[in-house]
Write an enzyme that holds these catalytic residues in place. Sequence first.
Site, short mmCIF file in Angstrom:
data_model
loop_
_atom_site.label_atom_id
_atom_site.label_comp_id
_atom_site.label_asym_id
_atom_site.label_seq_id
_atom_site.Cartn_x
_atom_site.Cartn_y
_atom_site.Cartn_z
N GLY A 115 0.83 -1.19 0.00
CA GLY A 115 0.00 0.00 0.00
C GLY A 115 0.87 1.25 0.00
CB CYS A 116 0.33 4.64 -1.37
SG CYS A 116 -1.32 5.02 -0.75
CG HIS A 117 -1.13 6.15 3.50
ND1 HIS A 117 -0.77 7.48 3.55
CD2 HIS A 117 -2.42 6.14 3.03
CE1 HIS A 117 -1.78 8.24 3.13
NE2 HIS A 117 -2.79 7.44 2.82
CB THR A 119 5.28 2.26 0.28
OG1 THR A 119 4.68 1.17 -0.43
CG2 THR A 119 6.64 2.55 -0.32
CG PHE A 285 6.69 7.39 -1.80
CD1 PHE A 285 5.60 6.61 -2.15
CD2 PHE A 285 6.84 7.68 -0.45
CE1 PHE A 285 4.69 6.14 -1.20
CE2 PHE A 285 5.97 7.21 0.51
CZ PHE A 285 4.88 6.44 0.13
#
Length: 315
Positions: A115-117, A119, A285
């Site tokens: 997942g983005c968060h 990561t 990012f």
Amino acid sequence: MSKPIIYIDGREGTTGLQIYDRLAAREDIELLLIDEDKRKDPQERGNLMNQADLVFLCLPDAAAIEAVGLVTNPGTRIIDCSTAHRVSPGWVYGFPELRGQREKIITAKRVANPGCHATGFISIVRPLVDLGLLEKDAPLSCFSLTGYSGGGKKMIAQYEEKGRASLLDSPSLYAMQQSHKHLPEMQALCGLAHPPVFCPVVDDYYKGMAATVPMHRTQLTGIRSLRQLREALRDYYAGQRLIFADEPGEGSAIGAVYANARAGADDLVIVAAGNDERLTVTALFDNLGKGASGAAVQNMNLMLGFEETAGLNLA
């Protein structure tokens, strides 16, 4: 030698489109495309998945679980971009830069894309745990700011609608019940005894993410200064091509750090700041890049024996 065959199930969504954009111009793979009028037909989707060497699942959780059941070809490998399998037995977590993880991804049949968060949080905390600098029962928090593209097509339309609600002009804190879907992987992949107190925030810009973990130096074992912490993170990621731990000022101006500093790139930059007593570590990012589609293509490259950064957007 024949080219690997790739199918993207859910290519019409934000993540699927971003993966397609990174793969469409490549000549070392063959992309299977479904007829528009059959894209929700389970039989046709199953046919294409079972023809493929590798399938990307860019679907909601329930649909991703259902899609896995359509794959009967033992040779078909899967990268699931949903939350459904990130802490599931039999699935490898797709974060190559963590110790020992790249080797697992290379041979895996089933890879769960991060997942983005998650990561951002994991890129900061996992090295500190691996290096013995942070206890697994440490009480942690995370403040993570994302652009609105992270919410998919519905949120993008909401933010870009003419005459939208004025509240959207300001940052929005959400998942206030401490039940965000990325919390299980954040805890599990860092080996923490407790999940962090997590504050995700969406703001009025398209893409880019800044995930910040604040700490007191006394929470860190063997760290006496901000400089030591920076050096430890740089050493952990030494030799990596998509994660860098740098000095404050990288991608920033006048001592500030901007959440969209890495927008358009598929890498991640870690910035440690503060002083020798109170520290912040921020992962910068693109939520659609290293936080989603860029990471998925990186994992595909490893699984199929391509150069790891092939087709990615490098700064």
